[in-house]
Design a protein around this motif. Structure first.
Motif, short mmCIF file in Angstrom:
data_model
loop_
_atom_site.label_atom_id
_atom_site.label_comp_id
_atom_site.label_asym_id
_atom_site.label_seq_id
_atom_site.Cartn_x
_atom_site.Cartn_y
_atom_site.Cartn_z
N ILE B 198 0.88 -1.18 0.00
CA ILE B 198 0.00 0.00 0.00
C ILE B 198 0.91 1.23 0.00
N PRO B 199 0.79 2.05 -1.04
CA PRO B 199 1.81 3.09 -1.27
C PRO B 199 2.01 4.05 -0.09
N ASN B 200 0.91 4.54 0.48
CA ASN B 200 1.05 5.33 1.70
C ASN B 200 1.91 6.58 1.58
N PHE B 257 4.30 8.40 -5.31
CA PHE B 257 4.84 7.05 -5.49
C PHE B 257 3.96 6.22 -6.42
N TYR B 371 3.01 1.30 -8.52
CA TYR B 371 3.61 1.81 -7.28
C TYR B 371 5.12 1.80 -7.50
N GLN B 685 11.81 2.34 0.80
CA GLN B 685 10.58 1.64 0.44
C GLN B 685 10.86 0.19 0.05
N GLU B 693 6.46 -4.71 5.00
CA GLU B 693 5.13 -4.34 4.51
C GLU B 693 4.42 -5.49 3.81
N THR B 707 -4.59 -0.10 8.97
CA THR B 707 -4.15 1.12 9.66
C THR B 707 -2.65 1.02 9.87
N TYR B 711 -0.34 -2.22 9.35
CA TYR B 711 0.51 -2.21 8.16
C TYR B 711 1.85 -1.63 8.58
N MET B 713 4.74 0.17 8.29
CA MET B 713 5.53 1.17 7.57
C MET B 713 6.94 1.19 8.15
#
Lengths: 160, 788
Positions: B198-200, B257, B371, B685, B693, B707, B711, B713
């Motif tokens: 999930i790019p976030n 991203f 992504y 990343q 991730e 959330t 997830y 990060m």
């Protein structure tokens, strides 16, 4: 609605808020101080970090009414009196510690709180202190470097 | 000596000042007079039939202005897909309608069912919760293999299948690849998953719609990497608003991203609602909405086979991949597992025969699209993992097996359509060996062992196709857009310059680096150049920023426009100095007559263009403003070699990255500081993908990692410092700056290095049975693998 009054960046401010209004909403929507950002809804990302009576606090985790009478400092109040960048802000620019800029206000506020508590942190201490501030752009490398530099220490961090 | 101005200088970013003082202007900072607020009611089931949406009670709640449902959008278009892939059988991909608001069925958790517009956001949200929705739950399609099995529930009933396309690349090479594999001395096979991410971007998506009833113009402020693309897609395909009546503004954008390339339902809703209600309408995503509405990334399940001869030379590669599309086709989704993935399967190596098969699958999950890296990380990961596995099986050093197979003569035509213009893979590998201090590994390994930790070394190479893309080529491959870029260079009467570029900066630093290029070309201070982007009312056209294309394509358009300016200014200078145009040289902001001491300043020429008293009006128009479009002749091919050292705790399976080094070839560099930062972020990343991730859906299609508490990060203390180097530069041969692009490299190059390092650590630690662990390499997965 209830009345709330506090000091923000040295100025007395007041406004009408609901009981559920968060401090970050009051700052952004009530006072137009949009430098403090909202990046999540679970108090994880740290984009909204401000100082309340000198302590770094996530402004999404405080009701506006709970800041009654407090002294709040936001990113808009971090520059020097003459408008020039403060040492931490300048270190962020010098070391390319920001890219999109969205996490930056929270990072700067956290960094300032860290250096107030611990003026000469180790790289590890910086990284651990930033646990509550997410950045998706920098991989943290240059943020750590900038904070080390702002602390007046060698910027040569591990593996460099 | 490092340069202090122009191309090649690490100039500090001008945009930082506003971001560091709280004066950035992001979309959520925009509040228009009289604006109403939107809250969406979203499906909480992954798959179901919408039997009824009763808004009566909600509509009567305080502050509610209007409630929109799928019925309101039945007459307008769906969110369009920008790429049509043609499958093996010549059939075009299945392309279901993607309604702005769900109609008939809901197809993923987060699918919008209704949009409540109210005076405040809180009122809108309260009312959204009061809408009564009757949904008949249907079995959720989550697992890709199960989705393709006979009898599976169907995400889109009318398609009769969950298969979007079955693509072979290149289909005619299939038999030759099979023959080469059958005859090979050794074949290494690897099954792997490229984990769903999930790019976030840290800024959640925001849309503010506005409507001017006097002029009939709509304006959308949105968190986009490409406002012109949104204008075209939304205006022409969804809402039917001609481009001259639609302005799209993407101001400061807090990271993208890839996830902010695409046209999203909320943009159309806010624009539509603003017109319907004749007042501004604003929506700001909650982060938990972002998790279930921003397009996700990756999500491939792959088998790769690598055939080798006795000496470790690669003979053939065959891959078979299931690629998740999610519930609907996001804007560029079909291109990611195909033309951004299959075309990269040659990597840095001379492999004569390659065949790639990809089946794209609909599931009841959030749409999956580009992504950071988009297809290229998936290609690199499988290739560099299977090479490592083959090297181990054949007893060849991982550096040596790569060197034996490097492409070493350019241009090089791969068997997967693309042709590399330039590169030097031995040089980047040599550089990596030095900067990663591979010679010191054994000593560090012994030190780790003394602490009871298993140290491993992983390395890999990567290549990517950037500078996306030649329009004639992508048009043949199914793109429904051209992938050029444009720029207007406007010189003012007093010599200052405004460049309006179709590239969009959302962290990349274009305002600084593009100004460096223009200042360098003319020989004036950077402060005299302003870069404007992010507004369809300014730049002539813009395909936007993604695919590491901004400098290579957008920068080239800007250079082309600036060259037109210089050419015209030279004519003016020749006139002013009564010299032949051919004798005029531009250097350090002065036009000189070659071989004389006669010169005229840049500023004087600009003034003459706007005050044309002494001016060749018969031959030359007054003014100094030029526009150029640039369509690249080829992709660019950044490449590099990465190394990672990890320590694995054998008691817990916990992986700590101790060292990470990257040697990249990006061609020429405009701002080394900015390039370093791009690589750092990409590596961050990539390590996130490798260790932390993963978007997790349960069997009912509920997103379990929805959330930041679920997830993982990457945080500052999860990541190491990086050693990065881009001194091995082979300039791109076909764009004016010789640049290749650097934005995605780190995310492409780093996951295999991390996984290779962990597998290496386990082998050295006596766990030779472990040949692969799927990402993310969590302590639980690593520990379980060690236990066998």
């Amino acid at each position: 609605m209830a009345k709330v009054a506090m000091t923000v960046n040295g100025k007395a401010v007041s406004g009408e808020v609901e009981g559920r209004t968060l401090l970050v909403q009051f700052l952004r929507e009530g006072l137009g101080l949009t430098g403090t950002h909202v990046g999540c809804d679970t108090s994880q990302c740290g984009a909204c970090v401000v100082h309340i009576d000198g302590a770094a606090v996530k402004a999404c985790a405080v009701f506006a009414l709970d800041a009654e009478g407090a002294s709040v400092r936001t990113i808009e109040g971090m520059a020097n009196a003459d408008g020039s960048l403060s040492a931490i802000q300048q270190a962020f620019q010098d070391h390319h510690a920001l890219q999109c800029g969205f996490c930056t206000p929270g990072m700067v506020m956290s960094a300032a709180a860290l250096l107030a508590e611990n003026p000469k942190p180790t790289e590890r201490e910086v990284r651990e202190y930033l646990e509550g501030n997410l950045c998706r752009c920098t991989g943290y490398h240059n943020i750590v470097k900038a904070i080390m530099a702002a602390s007046g220490q060698e910027v040569a961090i591990a593996a460099e | 000596m490092p340069k202090d101005s122009g191309i090649g200088a690490s100039i500090k970013r001008r945009e930082d000042v506003r971001f560091l003082t709280g004066r950035g202007r992001y979309t959520d900072d925009i509040n228009l007079r009289g604006q109403a607020h939107v809250a969406f009611l979203r499906s909480n089931v992954a798959h179901g039939r919408l039997r009824g949406v009763d808004t009566a009670a909600a509509a009567a709640m305080p502050g509610v202005v209007r409630i929109f449902t799928g019925e309101d959008f039945a007459a307008v278009g769906g969110l369009p897909c920008g790429w049509q892939v043609t499958g093996r059988d010549g059939q075009v991909m299945k392309e279901p309608k993607h309604p702005v608001l769900a109609h008939g069925k809901v197809r993923h958790v987060g699918d919008p069912i209704a949009a409540v517009v109210a005076e405040t956001y809180e009122q809108a949200r309260d009312a959204a919760e009061a809408i009564a929705v009757d949904i008949e739950s249907l079995p959720a399609v989550v697992d890709m293999a199960a989705a393709l099995a006979p009898g599976s529930a169907l995400v889109h009933d009318d398609l009769g299948t969950n298969l979007c396309y079955d693509w072979g690349f290149i289909e005619d090479s299939k038999a030759a690849v099979a023959a080469a594999i059958a005859a090979a001395h050794h074949v290494t096979t690897l099954d792997l998953v490229n984990n769903r991410l999930i790019p976030n971007a840290m800024e959640p998506r925001v849309a503010v719609g506005d409507y001017n009833s006097a002029s009939g113009e709509s304006t959308l402020y949105t968190t986009s990497q490409n406002p012109h693309v949104i204008r075209l897609l939304m205006g022409a395909f969804v809402l039917g608003i001609p481009e001259h009546k639609l302005r799209v503004v993407a101001p400061d954008v807090g990271g993208g991203f890839g996830s902010k390339i695409f046209h999203y339902a909320e943009e159309a809703l806010c624009t539509f609602a603003a017109r319907a209600l004749n007042r501004p309408v604003k929506w700001t995503a909650q982060r938990s909405e972002s998790f279930v509405t921003d397009a996700h990334g990756r999500d491939h399940v792959t088998r790769i086979e690598l055939a080798l001869d006795r000496d470790g030379h690669f003979l053939a590669i065959r891959t078979s991949t299931l690629a998740n599309m999610g519930a609907y086709l996001s804007t560029f989704a079909p291109s990611v597992p195909t033309y951004l993935h299959g075309t990269l399967m040659a990597g840095n190596y001379k492999t004569p025969h390659i065949y790639v098969n990809v089946k794209a699958v609909f599931t009841n999950t959030v749409p999956v699209d580009a992504y950071r890296g988009a297809g290229r990380p998936e290609a690199t990961f499988q290739l560099e993992r299977v090479i490592d596995k083959a090297a181990r099986e054949m007893g060849i050093d991982p550096v040596e097996i790569r060197r034996r197979n490097f492409v070493d003569a350019f241009p090089y035509q791969t068997p997967v359509a693309v042709a590399y213009d330039t590169g030097n893979y031995h040089a980047t590998m040599d550089k990596l060996v030095t900067i990663a201090d591979l010679a010191g590994f054994e000593k560090r390994r012994a030190a780790s062992a003394a602490k009871g930790l298993l140290r491993g070394l992983g390395l890999n190479c990567y290549i990517e196709a950037c500078g996306i893309a030649p329009s004639h080529l992508v048009g043949q491959l199914g793109a429904r857009a051209g992938l050029y870029e444009s720029a207007t260079v406007r010189v003012n009467a007093t010599g200052g310059i405004v460049v309006m570029t179709g590239s969009h900066s959302h962290g990349q630093g274009h305002e600084t680096t593009f100004a460096q290029v223009i200042a360098d070309m003319i020989g004036i201070p950077e402060a005299q150049v302003e870069i404007v982007h992010g507004d369809t009312a300014n730049a002539p056209m813009g395909m936007g920023t993604y695919g590491s294309r901004s400098l290579a394509v957008g920068g080239s358009a800007m250079v082309r426009a600036a060259n037109k300016i210089i050419s015209k200014a030279r004519k003016i200078a020749a006139h002013l100095m009564e010299a032949a145009e051919g004798d005029i040289e531009l250097k350090d902001g002065k036009f000189r007559v070659a071989g004389t001491d006669k010169s005229v300043d840049w500023g004087a020429v600009c003034l003459a263009a706007y005050v044309p008293h002494n001016y060749p009006l018969a031959e030359l128009e007054p003014g100094l403003e030029e526009t150029a479009f640039y369509d690249p002749a080829n992709f660019t091919f950044p490449a590099g070699a990465y190394a990672c050292e990890v320590e694995v705790d054998p008691e817990t399976g916990r992986v700590t990255i101790d060292r990470f080094a990257a040697a990249d070839d990006f061609g020429n560099i405009v701002n080394p500081m900015v390039v370093d930062g791009q690589v750092h972020g990409g590596i961050g990343q990539g390590i996130g993908q490798a260790l932390l991730e993963r978007a997790v859906y349960d069997a009912n299609g509920q997103l379990l990692s929805g959330t930041y508490m679920d997830y993982a990060m990457p945080r500052a203390d999860d990541l190491p410092s990086y050693v990065v180097d881009h001194s091995c530069a082979t300039p791109c041969t076909h764009n004016p700056l010789g640049v290749k692009g650097c934005g995605e490299a780190g995310a492409i190059g780093s996951p295999p290095a991390v996984v290779n390092a962990v597998i290496d650590a386990l082998h050295r630690g006596g766990h030779a049975h472990v040949t692969h662990i799927d990402m993310p390499l969590s302590p639980a997965r690593v520990w379980a693998a060690m236990q066998g």
